[in-house]
Write a protein that holds these residues in place. Sequence first.
Motif, PDB file in Angstrom:
ATOM      1  N   ILE A 147     -13.493 -10.822  -1.979  1.00 47.94           N
ATOM      2  CA  ILE A 147     -12.633 -11.807  -2.646  1.00 47.94           C
ATOM      3  C   ILE A 147     -11.581 -11.111  -3.498  1.00 47.94           C
ATOM      4  O   ILE A 147     -10.384 -11.423  -3.426  1.00 47.94           O
ATOM      5  CB  ILE A 147     -13.485 -12.765  -3.503  1.00 47.94           C
ATOM      6  CG1 ILE A 147     -14.366 -13.642  -2.604  1.00 47.94           C
ATOM      7  CG2 ILE A 147     -12.594 -13.648  -4.397  1.00 47.94           C
ATOM      8  CD1 ILE A 147     -15.370 -14.494  -3.365  1.00 47.94           C
ATOM      9  N   LEU A 148     -11.999 -10.144  -4.296  1.00 50.71           N
ATOM     10  CA  LEU A 148     -11.070  -9.450  -5.187  1.00 50.71           C
ATOM     11  C   LEU A 148     -10.057  -8.617  -4.404  1.00 50.71           C
ATOM     12  O   LEU A 148      -8.861  -8.602  -4.730  1.00 50.71           O
ATOM     13  CB  LEU A 148     -11.852  -8.564  -6.150  1.00 50.71           C
ATOM     14  CG  LEU A 148     -12.825  -9.302  -7.091  1.00 50.71           C
ATOM     15  CD1 LEU A 148     -13.629  -8.295  -7.907  1.00 50.71           C
ATOM     16  CD2 LEU A 148     -12.075 -10.258  -8.008  1.00 50.71           C
ATOM     17  N   LEU A 149     -10.523  -7.937  -3.358  1.00 48.81           N
ATOM     18  CA  LEU A 149      -9.626  -7.107  -2.560  1.00 48.81           C
ATOM     19  C   LEU A 149      -8.649  -7.952  -1.748  1.00 48.81           C
ATOM     20  O   LEU A 149      -7.470  -7.589  -1.605  1.00 48.81           O
ATOM     21  CB  LEU A 149     -10.438  -6.211  -1.620  1.00 48.81           C
ATOM     22  CG  LEU A 149     -11.203  -5.066  -2.279  1.00 48.81           C
ATOM     23  CD1 LEU A 149     -12.199  -4.451  -1.298  1.00 48.81           C
ATOM     24  CD2 LEU A 149     -10.245  -3.998  -2.789  1.00 48.81           C
ATOM     25  N   THR A 150      -9.117  -9.086  -1.215  1.00 49.82           N
ATOM     26  CA  THR A 150      -8.236  -9.960  -0.444  1.00 49.82           C
ATOM     27  C   THR A 150      -7.119 -10.505  -1.327  1.00 49.82           C
ATOM     28  O   THR A 150      -5.960 -10.587  -0.901  1.00 49.82           O
ATOM     29  CB  THR A 150      -9.029 -11.130   0.171  1.00 49.82           C
ATOM     30  OG1 THR A 150     -10.003 -10.603   1.082  1.00 49.82           O
ATOM     31  CG2 THR A 150      -8.117 -12.083   0.931  1.00 49.82           C
ATOM     32  N   GLN A 151      -7.450 -10.873  -2.557  1.00 51.16           N
ATOM     33  CA  GLN A 151      -6.411 -11.350  -3.469  1.00 51.16           C
ATOM     34  C   GLN A 151      -5.409 -10.246  -3.774  1.00 51.16           C
ATOM     35  O   GLN A 151      -4.192 -10.490  -3.795  1.00 51.16           O
ATOM     36  CB  GLN A 151      -7.039 -11.858  -4.766  1.00 51.16           C
ATOM     37  CG  GLN A 151      -6.030 -12.499  -5.700  1.00 51.16           C
ATOM     38  CD  GLN A 151      -6.700 -13.164  -6.887  1.00 51.16           C
ATOM     39  OE1 GLN A 151      -7.295 -12.488  -7.717  1.00 51.16           O
ATOM     40  NE2 GLN A 151      -6.624 -14.476  -6.954  1.00 51.16           N
ATOM     41  N   ARG A 152      -5.886  -9.036  -3.965  1.00 54.27           N
ATOM     42  CA  ARG A 152      -4.979  -7.924  -4.263  1.00 54.27           C
ATOM     43  C   ARG A 152      -4.070  -7.620  -3.067  1.00 54.27           C
ATOM     44  O   ARG A 152      -2.868  -7.393  -3.234  1.00 54.27           O
ATOM     45  CB  ARG A 152      -5.787  -6.685  -4.639  1.00 54.27           C
ATOM     46  CG  ARG A 152      -4.937  -5.481  -4.973  1.00 54.27           C
ATOM     47  CD  ARG A 152      -5.751  -4.363  -5.582  1.00 54.27           C
ATOM     48  NE  ARG A 152      -6.295  -4.750  -6.870  1.00 54.27           N
ATOM     49  CZ  ARG A 152      -6.992  -3.926  -7.660  1.00 54.27           C
ATOM     50  NH1 ARG A 152      -7.200  -2.675  -7.287  1.00 54.27           N
ATOM     51  NH2 ARG A 152      -7.469  -4.335  -8.815  1.00 54.27           N
ATOM     52  N   VAL A 153      -4.632  -7.628  -1.852  1.00 53.48           N
ATOM     53  CA  VAL A 153      -3.820  -7.380  -0.659  1.00 53.48           C
ATOM     54  C   VAL A 153      -2.816  -8.507  -0.461  1.00 53.48           C
ATOM     55  O   VAL A 153      -1.639  -8.277  -0.144  1.00 53.48           O
ATOM     56  CB  VAL A 153      -4.715  -7.229   0.591  1.00 53.48           C
ATOM     57  CG1 VAL A 153      -3.872  -7.240   1.864  1.00 53.48           C
ATOM     58  CG2 VAL A 153      -5.521  -5.941   0.506  1.00 53.48           C
ATOM     59  N   GLY A 154      -3.253  -9.753  -0.663  1.00 53.31           N
ATOM     60  CA  GLY A 154      -2.355 -10.890  -0.512  1.00 53.31           C
ATOM     61  C   GLY A 154      -1.206 -10.857  -1.499  1.00 53.31           C
ATOM     62  O   GLY A 154      -0.081 -11.255  -1.172  1.00 53.31           O
ATOM     63  N   GLY A 159       2.981 -11.902   3.847  1.00 53.13           N
ATOM     64  CA  GLY A 159       2.375 -12.566   4.995  1.00 53.13           C
ATOM     65  C   GLY A 159       0.947 -12.118   5.234  1.00 53.13           C
ATOM     66  O   GLY A 159       0.174 -11.927   4.301  1.00 53.13           O
ATOM     67  N   VAL A 160       0.598 -11.956   6.532  1.00 58.64           N
ATOM     68  CA  VAL A 160      -0.744 -11.503   6.885  1.00 58.64           C
ATOM     69  C   VAL A 160      -0.707 -10.072   7.416  1.00 58.64           C
ATOM     70  O   VAL A 160      -1.623  -9.646   8.130  1.00 58.64           O
ATOM     71  CB  VAL A 160      -1.387 -12.451   7.921  1.00 58.64           C
ATOM     72  CG1 VAL A 160      -1.642 -13.818   7.336  1.00 58.64           C
ATOM     73  CG2 VAL A 160      -0.524 -12.555   9.182  1.00 58.64           C
ATOM     74  N   THR A 161       0.331  -9.336   7.046  1.00 57.89           N
ATOM     75  CA  THR A 161       0.454  -7.948   7.487  1.00 57.89           C
ATOM     76  C   THR A 161      -0.718  -7.111   6.998  1.00 57.89           C
ATOM     77  O   THR A 161      -1.284  -6.303   7.750  1.00 57.89           O
ATOM     78  CB  THR A 161       1.776  -7.338   6.986  1.00 57.89           C
ATOM     79  OG1 THR A 161       2.863  -8.153   7.423  1.00 57.89           O
ATOM     80  CG2 THR A 161       1.955  -5.934   7.519  1.00 57.89           C
ATOM     81  N   GLY A 162      -1.100  -7.298   5.742  1.00 60.75           N
ATOM     82  CA  GLY A 162      -2.232  -6.564   5.200  1.00 60.75           C
ATOM     83  C   GLY A 162      -3.526  -6.925   5.901  1.00 60.75           C
ATOM     84  O   GLY A 162      -4.388  -6.067   6.127  1.00 60.75           O
ATOM     85  N   LEU A 163      -3.678  -8.201   6.270  1.00 59.31           N
ATOM     86  CA  LEU A 163      -4.877  -8.648   6.970  1.00 59.31           C
ATOM     87  C   LEU A 163      -4.981  -7.973   8.334  1.00 59.31           C
ATOM     88  O   LEU A 163      -6.081  -7.609   8.777  1.00 59.31           O
ATOM     89  CB  LEU A 163      -4.862 -10.165   7.133  1.00 59.31           C
ATOM     90  CG  LEU A 163      -6.057 -10.781   7.867  1.00 59.31           C
ATOM     91  CD1 LEU A 163      -7.346 -10.533   7.102  1.00 59.31           C
ATOM     92  CD2 LEU A 163      -5.843 -12.278   8.075  1.00 59.31           C
ATOM     93  N   ALA A 164      -3.839  -7.797   9.020  1.00 58.82           N
ATOM     94  CA  ALA A 164      -3.850  -7.153  10.331  1.00 58.82           C
ATOM     95  C   ALA A 164      -4.397  -5.729  10.228  1.00 58.82           C
ATOM     96  O   ALA A 164      -5.214  -5.295  11.053  1.00 58.82           O
ATOM     97  CB  ALA A 164      -2.441  -7.138  10.918  1.00 58.82           C
ATOM     98  N   VAL A 165      -3.972  -5.000   9.200  1.00 63.53           N
ATOM     99  CA  VAL A 165      -4.461  -3.636   9.017  1.00 63.53           C
ATOM    100  C   VAL A 165      -5.943  -3.642   8.661  1.00 63.53           C
ATOM    101  O   VAL A 165      -6.737  -2.870   9.219  1.00 63.53           O
ATOM    102  CB  VAL A 165      -3.645  -2.913   7.928  1.00 63.53           C
ATOM    103  CG1 VAL A 165      -4.287  -1.563   7.568  1.00 63.53           C
ATOM    104  CG2 VAL A 165      -2.216  -2.705   8.386  1.00 63.53           C
TER     105      VAL A 165
END
Length: 276
Positions: A147-154, A159-165
């Motif tokens: 949860i904490l890391l997803t918020q930081r990446v977002g 967009g969802v570029t960080g999610l792709a990586v």
Amino acid sequence: MATGSMLCVQLGLALSLGFIDRIGVEGAAWLRLMWAGVLLLIIVRPRPSAFTRTTFLTCVILGVVTAAVTLLFMAAIARIPLGTASALEFLGPLGVAVIQGRGGYRFVWPGLAAVGVVLLTHPWVGSIDLVGVLYALAAAGCWGCYILLTQRVGDGVEGVTGLAVSMGVAAAFSTIVVGSSVIPRVTPEILLFGIGLAILLPVIPFSLEMMSLRRLTAAAFGTLMSLEPALATLVGFLVLSQAPSGVGLVGVCLVVIAGVGAARTGARTPVLVDVT
């Protein structure tokens, strides 16, 4: 968006029950992560210029944590009842909600959610395997970090570029951990079915979670995750004809109230990523 994410997760789990019988829980987890990583990398095609060194490293760590929480929870439910594993895993987002919370509602909504989750999952039912409990607790810790890391990446990547990586890393990490034992059991039919399953779980829900964490505090999001067992009850009733008990219905009401309260008091100004 968070509620839509949880609904996709539960639909994906319900539709994959027969699939798990054929390839095992770790196989189902690996196939979802593998296809999600491949699909997102192909569709998004992240560019190095979209990242700083720090944001890229955060995406890599998020990918490892994402794979870990998935594999650990699957390992837990192979040893202990699903309700017990779900209740223990919820300690992760609950801990985030309490630690990150502010003001008088810091303990109210998470506490109400915790009671509701216990009533929904019946963690006291069935025998207890210590190794299974440790797997579930490890999954809880990873979920809180997720949860904490997803918020930081977002917040740091457009967009969802960080999610792709991160999903590419999750695919690679899960392949290293369980690929050798799972790949020999994969058939062309299972491989094709895995594409649709990966879109439903985790591509769509993880994307929605990242976007919702741009608009909700981590504390509110952690509490809102308590709706997942309630949505599991709803999906079980509609898809699998599994009627909830009276106690379960009380649990549903409690987590819905906690989720609404957390959402109403947990808004944050969406972060605008500077791409210049």
